[in-house]
Motif scaffolding. Structure first.
Motif, PDB file in Angstrom:
ATOM      1  N   ASP A   1       2.500  12.377  -9.390  1.00 14.08           N
ATOM      2  CA  ASP A   1       2.458  11.157 -10.212  1.00 14.08           C
ATOM      3  C   ASP A   1       3.047   9.964  -9.462  1.00 14.08           C
ATOM      4  OD1 ASP A   1       2.965  13.667 -11.881  1.00 14.08           O
ATOM      5  OD2 ASP A   1       2.046  12.307 -13.335  1.00 14.08           O
ATOM      6  N   TYR A   2       4.093  10.206  -8.690  1.00 13.83           N
ATOM      7  CA  TYR A   2       4.722   9.138  -7.910  1.00 13.83           C
ATOM      8  C   TYR A   2       3.678   8.482  -7.009  1.00 13.83           C
ATOM      9  CZ  TYR A   2       7.540   6.841  -4.341  1.00 13.83           C
ATOM     10  OH  TYR A   2       8.063   5.925  -3.469  1.00 13.83           O
ATOM     11  N   TRP A   3       2.928   9.306  -6.276  1.00 10.00           N
ATOM     12  CA  TRP A   3       1.936   8.792  -5.335  1.00 10.00           C
ATOM     13  C   TRP A   3       0.756   8.144  -6.051  1.00 10.00           C
ATOM     14  CZ3 TRP A   3       3.792   7.978  -0.845  1.00 10.00           C
ATOM     15  CH2 TRP A   3       4.861   8.754  -0.408  1.00 10.00           C
ATOM     16  N   LEU A   4       0.309   8.748  -7.128  1.00 10.64           N
ATOM     17  CA  LEU A   4      -0.813   8.168  -7.866  1.00 10.64           C
ATOM     18  C   LEU A   4      -0.418   6.854  -8.540  1.00 10.64           C
ATOM     19  CD1 LEU A   4      -2.521  11.299  -9.417  1.00 10.64           C
ATOM     20  CD2 LEU A   4      -3.305   9.896  -7.496  1.00 10.64           C
ATOM     21  N   ASN A   5       0.810   6.766  -9.020  1.00 13.01           N
ATOM     22  CA  ASN A   5       1.269   5.511  -9.625  1.00 13.01           C
ATOM     23  C   ASN A   5       1.381   4.401  -8.590  1.00 13.01           C
ATOM     24  OD1 ASN A   5       1.356   6.284 -12.321  1.00 13.01           O
ATOM     25  ND2 ASN A   5       3.419   7.118 -12.129  1.00 13.01           N
ATOM     26  N   LEU A   6       1.854   4.732  -7.383  1.00 17.91           N
ATOM     27  CA  LEU A   6       1.882   3.727  -6.316  1.00 17.91           C
ATOM     28  C   LEU A   6       0.473   3.226  -6.013  1.00 17.91           C
ATOM     29  CD1 LEU A   6       4.389   5.185  -3.680  1.00 17.91           C
ATOM     30  CD2 LEU A   6       4.740   3.211  -5.179  1.00 17.91           C
ATOM     31  N   GLN A   7      -0.475   4.161  -5.943  1.00 23.73           N
ATOM     32  CA  GLN A   7      -1.857   3.783  -5.654  1.00 23.73           C
ATOM     33  C   GLN A   7      -2.439   2.936  -6.788  1.00 23.73           C
ATOM     34  OE1 GLN A   7      -3.666   4.657  -2.654  1.00 23.73           O
ATOM     35  NE2 GLN A   7      -4.773   2.911  -3.496  1.00 23.73           N
ATOM     36  N   ARG A   8      -2.166   3.340  -8.025  1.00 25.62           N
ATOM     37  CA  ARG A   8      -2.661   2.595  -9.188  1.00 25.62           C
ATOM     38  C   ARG A   8      -2.104   1.171  -9.206  1.00 25.62           C
ATOM     39  NH1 ARG A   8      -0.375   1.128 -13.643  1.00 25.62           N
ATOM     40  NH2 ARG A   8       1.456   2.412 -13.240  1.00 25.62           N
TER      41      ARG A   8
ATOM     42  N   CYS B   1      -2.900   2.072   5.945  1.00 19.74           N
ATOM     43  CA  CYS B   1      -3.427   1.320   4.802  1.00 19.74           C
ATOM     44  C   CYS B   1      -4.947   1.155   4.829  1.00 19.74           C
ATOM     45  CB  CYS B   1      -2.753  -0.051   4.702  1.00 19.74           C
ATOM     46  SG  CYS B   1      -0.947   0.032   4.732  1.00 19.74           S
ATOM     47  N   ARG B   2      -5.636   2.153   5.354  1.00 19.27           N
ATOM     48  CA  ARG B   2      -7.098   2.121   5.413  1.00 19.27           C
ATOM     49  C   ARG B   2      -7.733   3.115   4.452  1.00 19.27           C
ATOM     50  NH1 ARG B   2      -7.604   2.266  11.904  1.00 19.27           N
ATOM     51  NH2 ARG B   2      -5.415   2.724  11.741  1.00 19.27           N
ATOM     52  N   ARG B   3      -6.900   3.857   3.742  1.00 17.24           N
ATOM     53  CA  ARG B   3      -7.421   4.881   2.839  1.00 17.24           C
ATOM     54  C   ARG B   3      -6.507   4.975   1.619  1.00 17.24           C
ATOM     55  NH1 ARG B   3     -10.057  10.293   4.573  1.00 17.24           N
ATOM     56  NH2 ARG B   3     -10.178  11.388   2.596  1.00 17.24           N
TER      57      ARG B   3
ATOM     58  N   HIS C   1       0.850  -1.190   0.000  1.00 22.71           N
ATOM     59  CA  HIS C   1       0.000   0.000   0.000  1.00 22.71           C
ATOM     60  C   HIS C   1       0.892   1.248   0.000  1.00 22.71           C
ATOM     61  CE1 HIS C   1      -2.843   3.008   1.516  1.00 22.71           C
ATOM     62  NE2 HIS C   1      -3.800   2.194   1.072  1.00 22.71           N
ATOM     63  N   PRO C   2       0.493   2.298  -0.719  1.00 32.21           N
ATOM     64  CA  PRO C   2       1.290   3.527  -0.740  1.00 32.21           C
ATOM     65  C   PRO C   2       1.506   4.129   0.648  1.00 32.21           C
ATOM     66  CG  PRO C   2      -0.618   3.727  -2.204  1.00 32.21           C
ATOM     67  CD  PRO C   2      -0.678   2.382  -1.575  1.00 32.21           C
ATOM     68  N   GLY C   3       0.609   3.837   1.564  1.00 34.03           N
ATOM     69  CA  GLY C   3       0.769   4.325   2.933  1.00 34.03           C
ATOM     70  C   GLY C   3       2.016   3.788   3.600  1.00 34.03           C
ATOM     71  N   GLU C   4       2.420   2.581   3.232  1.00 35.94           N
ATOM     72  CA  GLU C   4       3.658   2.016   3.792  1.00 35.94           C
ATOM     73  C   GLU C   4       4.858   2.829   3.320  1.00 35.94           C
ATOM     74  OE1 GLU C   4       4.053  -2.316   3.823  1.00 35.94           O
ATOM     75  OE2 GLU C   4       1.934  -2.418   3.221  1.00 35.94           O
TER      76      GLU C   4
END
Length: 96
Positions: free
Chosen positions: A65-72, A44-46, A8-11
């Motif tokens: 983009d870095y964060w959105l790509n991790l989420q994607r 990792c709840r959102r 998860h990007p939160g990690e």
């Protein structure tokens, strides 16, 4: 955690803010969002939305983009693990 489990990007965010020595509270105040938003992402709840990606990117000197790509990538990995595509017959042959 198993190496094959999606991350998860939160990690990633948790690691970065720890390395920088800042708190979730400080990040939340800096980017003008409720502290619970950062807390839920880190735990990792959102998901990270475009708005949050813009804000975190600006504060941490990174691209949204870095964060959105991790989420994607995370979302696709979860979908691949949970979705049975065997009954879907391709309408078009995939080109290699």
């Amino acid at each position: 955690m198993n190496a094959s489990e999606p991350i998860h990007p939160g990690e990633h965010l948790a690691e970065i803010i720890e390395e920088l020595g800042i708190t979730q509270y400080r990040l939340a105040k800096t980017i003008d969002v409720p502290q619970i938003r950062i807390h839920d992402i880190v735990h990792c709840r959102r998901s990270i939305t475009a708005d949050t990606a813009l804000r975190i990117g600006r504060a941490l000197g990174m691209t949204p983009d870095y964060w959105l790509n991790l989420q994607r990538m995370y979302d696709l990995d979860i979908a691949r693990a949970k979705t049975d595509l065997s009954a879907i017959k391709p309408l078009v042959e995939a080109s290699v």
